[in-house]
Design a protein around this motif. Structure first.
Motif, PDB file in Angstrom:
ATOM      1  N   LEU A 139       0.977  -1.184   0.129  1.00 46.16           N
ATOM      2  CA  LEU A 139      -0.107  -0.038  -0.097  1.00 46.16           C
ATOM      3  C   LEU A 139       0.872   1.212  -0.005  1.00 46.16           C
ATOM      4  O   LEU A 139       0.496   2.249  -0.123  1.00 46.16           O
ATOM      5  CB  LEU A 139      -0.995  -0.099   1.307  1.00 46.16           C
ATOM      6  CG  LEU A 139      -2.146  -1.168   1.443  1.00 46.16           C
ATOM      7  CD1 LEU A 139      -2.717  -1.296   2.578  1.00 46.16           C
ATOM      8  CD2 LEU A 139      -2.695  -1.091  -0.018  1.00 46.16           C
ATOM      9  N   GLY A 140       2.215   1.078   0.010  1.00 44.44           N
ATOM     10  CA  GLY A 140       3.134   2.164   0.148  1.00 44.44           C
ATOM     11  C   GLY A 140       3.161   3.099   1.296  1.00 44.44           C
ATOM     12  O   GLY A 140       3.627   4.339   0.981  1.00 44.44           O
ATOM     13  N   LYS A 141       2.449   2.737   2.532  1.00 44.36           N
ATOM     14  CA  LYS A 141       2.485   3.855   3.603  1.00 44.36           C
ATOM     15  C   LYS A 141       3.880   3.889   4.241  1.00 44.36           C
ATOM     16  O   LYS A 141       4.702   2.807   4.191  1.00 44.36           O
ATOM     17  CB  LYS A 141       1.441   3.146   4.418  1.00 44.36           C
ATOM     18  CG  LYS A 141      -0.006   3.048   4.104  1.00 44.36           C
ATOM     19  CD  LYS A 141      -0.805   2.739   5.419  1.00 44.36           C
ATOM     20  CE  LYS A 141      -2.438   2.660   4.769  1.00 44.36           C
ATOM     21  NZ  LYS A 141      -3.245   2.162   6.144  1.00 44.36           N
ATOM     22  N   PRO A 142       4.102   5.029   4.725  1.00 48.80           N
ATOM     23  CA  PRO A 142       5.497   5.357   5.255  1.00 48.80           C
ATOM     24  C   PRO A 142       5.726   4.478   6.587  1.00 48.80           C
ATOM     25  O   PRO A 142       4.897   4.340   7.371  1.00 48.80           O
ATOM     26  CB  PRO A 142       5.595   6.643   5.328  1.00 48.80           C
ATOM     27  CG  PRO A 142       4.122   7.195   5.550  1.00 48.80           C
ATOM     28  CD  PRO A 142       3.329   5.956   4.793  1.00 48.80           C
ATOM     29  N   ALA A 143       6.783   3.912   6.843  1.00 46.93           N
ATOM     30  CA  ALA A 143       7.078   3.191   8.071  1.00 46.93           C
ATOM     31  C   ALA A 143       7.328   4.058   9.182  1.00 46.93           C
ATOM     32  O   ALA A 143       8.463   4.201   9.711  1.00 46.93           O
ATOM     33  CB  ALA A 143       8.362   2.371   7.765  1.00 46.93           C
ATOM     34  N   GLU A 144       6.522   4.710   9.695  1.00 43.40           N
ATOM     35  CA  GLU A 144       6.536   5.733  10.916  1.00 43.40           C
ATOM     36  C   GLU A 144       5.043   5.496  11.503  1.00 43.40           C
ATOM     37  O   GLU A 144       4.344   4.922  11.115  1.00 43.40           O
ATOM     38  CB  GLU A 144       6.784   7.170  10.084  1.00 43.40           C
ATOM     39  CG  GLU A 144       5.700   7.646   9.151  1.00 43.40           C
ATOM     40  CD  GLU A 144       6.011   8.970   8.622  1.00 43.40           C
ATOM     41  OE1 GLU A 144       4.831   9.629   8.346  1.00 43.40           O
ATOM     42  OE2 GLU A 144       7.183   9.153   8.499  1.00 43.40           O
TER      43      GLU A 144
END
Length: 185
Positions: A139-144
């Motif tokens: 899904l391309g969500k940022p790893a934060e």
């Protein structure tokens, strides 16, 4: 709503719906079986694809964290790469799918229960929705935030904190000292 409470709500809701489904009808039962098998094959295929994406990205960023099972217990220092950590997380997700399939083989194949076919199909999709490696790599969500590695252990159903990875500088330093102290002995 926490993951455990959401799982409980979905399970209870699915049980109420499953009670209304006429599983005595062989055609309905076959559709439930087909739906369950299709869901499990979809889960396995998606998790396999996520692992292929992780291997293709080959992120060799070093990830250090300490693992503490209980507050009084000694920590264990873990040094790995983002690639290896994510592959281990996908492996855990795959093991959960395999265990669900084994449980369903016992419940439906041996005990002849039919309602769990419907319920486990929904729970598998809920697990896919909650999968953090899928959110990051597909899904391309940022790893934060909640998706920051190492992933925090989900709180229990009553909101109790569970032991898990500690990424703060003090925890890592303490774990490194304990590892260094053991080597000297």
């Amino acid at each position: 709503m926490s993951g455990a409470v959401a799982n409980l709500a979905i399970s209870l809701g699915a049980m109420q719906v499953a009670r209304k489904i006429p599983f005595d009808d062989p055609e309905v039962l076959n559709y439930a079986r087909i739906g369950y098998v299709a869901t499990q094959l979809t889960l396995l295929g998606i998790y396999y694809y996520v692992s292929m994406v992780i291997k293709k990205k080959n992120d060799q960023t070093v990830l250090k964290y300490g693992i503490y099972r209980a507050p009084q217990e000694e920590g264990k220092l873990v040094t790995t790469t983002v690639r290896d950590y994510d592959l281990a997380e996908v492996s855990k997700l795959l093991r959960a799918v395999y265990m669900g399939i084994l449980m369903m083989a016992f419940l439906h194949g041996y005990m002849k229960f039919t309602q769990p076919l419907f319920i486990q199909s929904l729970m598998g999709l809920k697990g896919l929705y909650d999968a953090k490696p899928l959110a990051i790599h597909i899904l391309g969500k940022p790893a934060e935030g909640e998706l920051k590695r190492p992933f925090k252990a989900a709180p229990g159903i009553f909101g109790g904190a569970t032991g898990g990875p500690q990424t703060d500088k003090a925890a890592i330093t303490e774990a490194e000292k304990k590892v260094g102290g053991k080597k000297d002995d």
